[in-house]
Design a protein around this motif. Sequence first.
Motif, PDB file in Angstrom:
ATOM      1  N   VAL A 177      37.389  39.517  27.710  1.00 13.90           N
ATOM      2  CA  VAL A 177      36.069  39.343  28.321  1.00 13.90           C
ATOM      3  C   VAL A 177      36.682  39.409  29.800  1.00 13.90           C
ATOM      4  N   LEU A 178      35.667  40.147  30.567  1.00 11.59           N
ATOM      5  CA  LEU A 178      36.009  40.303  32.284  1.00 11.59           C
ATOM      6  C   LEU A 178      34.802  40.402  32.834  1.00 11.59           C
ATOM      7  N   THR A 179      34.555  39.584  33.808  1.00 10.49           N
ATOM      8  CA  THR A 179      33.363  39.713  34.574  1.00 10.49           C
ATOM      9  C   THR A 179      33.905  39.927  36.242  1.00 10.49           C
ATOM     10  N   LEU A 180      33.275  41.001  36.710  1.00  9.84           N
ATOM     11  CA  LEU A 180      33.554  41.505  38.232  1.00  9.84           C
ATOM     12  C   LEU A 180      32.206  41.221  38.856  1.00  9.84           C
ATOM     13  N   VAL A 181      32.469  40.895  40.182  1.00 13.19           N
ATOM     14  CA  VAL A 181      31.230  40.491  40.874  1.00 13.19           C
ATOM     15  C   VAL A 181      31.404  41.175  42.347  1.00 13.19           C
ATOM     16  N   LEU A 182      30.242  42.018  42.909  1.00 10.93           N
ATOM     17  CA  LEU A 182      30.239  42.191  44.117  1.00 10.93           C
ATOM     18  C   LEU A 182      29.031  41.180  44.648  1.00 10.93           C
ATOM     19  N   PRO A 183      29.301  39.820  45.407  1.00 15.00           N
ATOM     20  CA  PRO A 183      27.999  38.969  45.621  1.00 15.00           C
ATOM     21  C   PRO A 183      27.142  39.716  46.500  1.00 15.00           C
ATOM     22  N   GLY A 184      25.648  39.494  45.793  1.00  8.83           N
ATOM     23  CA  GLY A 184      24.635  39.948  46.279  1.00  8.83           C
ATOM     24  C   GLY A 184      24.498  41.539  46.019  1.00  8.83           C
ATOM     25  N   ARG A 185      25.338  42.205  45.151  1.00  7.17           N
ATOM     26  CA  ARG A 185      25.258  43.662  45.125  1.00  7.17           C
ATOM     27  C   ARG A 185      25.221  43.937  43.539  1.00  7.17           C
ATOM     28  N   ALA A 186      26.261  43.623  43.024  1.00  8.77           N
ATOM     29  CA  ALA A 186      26.474  44.150  41.540  1.00  8.77           C
ATOM     30  C   ALA A 186      27.384  42.906  40.586  1.00  8.77           C
ATOM     31  N   ALA A 187      27.161  43.134  39.395  1.00  5.22           N
ATOM     32  CA  ALA A 187      27.961  42.387  38.534  1.00  5.22           C
ATOM     33  C   ALA A 187      28.092  42.924  37.318  1.00  5.22           C
ATOM     34  N   ALA A 188      29.265  42.931  36.486  1.00  5.18           N
ATOM     35  CA  ALA A 188      29.465  43.314  35.226  1.00  5.18           C
ATOM     36  C   ALA A 188      30.305  42.430  34.379  1.00  5.18           C
ATOM     37  N   THR A 189      29.658  42.383  33.070  1.00 12.08           N
ATOM     38  CA  THR A 189      30.718  41.601  31.957  1.00 12.08           C
ATOM     39  C   THR A 189      30.907  42.673  31.120  1.00 12.08           C
ATOM     40  N   GLN A 190      32.284  43.042  30.919  1.00 12.75           N
ATOM     41  CA  GLN A 190      32.636  43.651  29.639  1.00 12.75           C
ATOM     42  C   GLN A 190      33.454  42.900  28.628  1.00 12.75           C
ATOM     43  N   TYR A 191      33.679  43.599  27.567  1.00 17.41           N
ATOM     44  CA  TYR A 191      34.511  42.669  26.399  1.00 17.41           C
ATOM     45  C   TYR A 191      34.975  43.605  25.679  1.00 17.41           C
ATOM     46  N   GLY A 192      35.993  43.690  24.798  1.00 20.38           N
ATOM     47  CA  GLY A 192      36.420  44.471  23.700  1.00 20.38           C
ATOM     48  C   GLY A 192      37.910  44.028  23.058  1.00 20.38           C
ATOM     49  N   THR A 193      38.267  44.787  22.677  1.00 25.24           N
ATOM     50  CA  THR A 193      39.679  44.411  21.633  1.00 25.24           C
ATOM     51  C   THR A 193      40.704  45.486  22.366  1.00 25.24           C
ATOM     52  N   LEU A 194      41.929  45.213  22.348  1.00 23.56           N
ATOM     53  CA  LEU A 194      42.882  46.006  22.490  1.00 23.56           C
ATOM     54  C   LEU A 194      44.277  45.512  22.038  1.00 23.56           C
ATOM     55  N   THR A 195      45.265  46.350  21.735  1.00 22.16           N
ATOM     56  CA  THR A 195      46.711  45.979  21.520  1.00 22.16           C
ATOM     57  C   THR A 195      47.448  46.440  22.469  1.00 22.16           C
ATOM     58  N   PHE A 208      45.896  42.509  32.139  1.00 20.68           N
ATOM     59  CA  PHE A 208      44.965  42.349  32.824  1.00 20.68           C
ATOM     60  C   PHE A 208      44.627  43.511  33.862  1.00 20.68           C
ATOM     61  N   LEU A 209      45.419  44.022  34.373  1.00 19.86           N
ATOM     62  CA  LEU A 209      45.415  45.169  35.242  1.00 19.86           C
ATOM     63  C   LEU A 209      44.805  46.576  34.537  1.00 19.86           C
ATOM     64  N   THR A 210      45.269  46.678  33.144  1.00 24.52           N
ATOM     65  CA  THR A 210      44.860  47.524  32.455  1.00 24.52           C
ATOM     66  C   THR A 210      43.200  47.604  32.177  1.00 24.52           C
ATOM     67  N   THR A 226      35.194  41.017  42.985  1.00 24.07           N
ATOM     68  CA  THR A 226      35.965  39.885  42.634  1.00 24.07           C
ATOM     69  C   THR A 226      35.896  39.500  41.300  1.00 24.07           C
ATOM     70  N   VAL A 227      37.017  39.125  40.675  1.00 19.20           N
ATOM     71  CA  VAL A 227      36.940  38.703  39.382  1.00 19.20           C
ATOM     72  C   VAL A 227      36.630  37.145  39.272  1.00 19.20           C
ATOM     73  N   VAL A 228      35.579  36.807  38.590  1.00 18.63           N
ATOM     74  CA  VAL A 228      34.992  35.622  38.270  1.00 18.63           C
ATOM     75  C   VAL A 228      35.310  35.064  36.687  1.00 18.63           C
ATOM     76  N   PHE A 229      35.768  36.018  35.952  1.00 17.99           N
ATOM     77  CA  PHE A 229      36.087  35.499  34.759  1.00 17.99           C
ATOM     78  C   PHE A 229      37.131  36.517  34.191  1.00 17.99           C
ATOM     79  N   PHE A 230      37.965  35.990  33.375  1.00 25.83           N
ATOM     80  CA  PHE A 230      38.947  36.703  32.595  1.00 25.83           C
ATOM     81  C   PHE A 230      39.461  35.928  31.566  1.00 25.83           C
TER      82      PHE A 230
END
Length: 82
Positions: free
Chosen positions: A24-42, A53-55, A71-75
Amino acid sequence: MTTRNAQTTTPAPDRAEQGSHHWVLTLVLPGRAAATQYGTLTPAPGATRYDTFLTIRQYVVDEYPELTGATVVFFALEANQL
């Protein structure tokens, strides 16, 4: 601010089709945009947590280019098993 959440509209894939890890990863541009995505990988053999993390971050930015430099606010990265 725009918030986008990835949501699954189909049943979860069979366990064999899922990756070895769930993320699970949440990225934020304060006051402009935010996205939370999730998934699986090997992760690739020999990959570190940082490599993975970089991938994942690049994957999310590829999906939402406006979040380049956000900015990463959650990983979280955990083994995909209970």
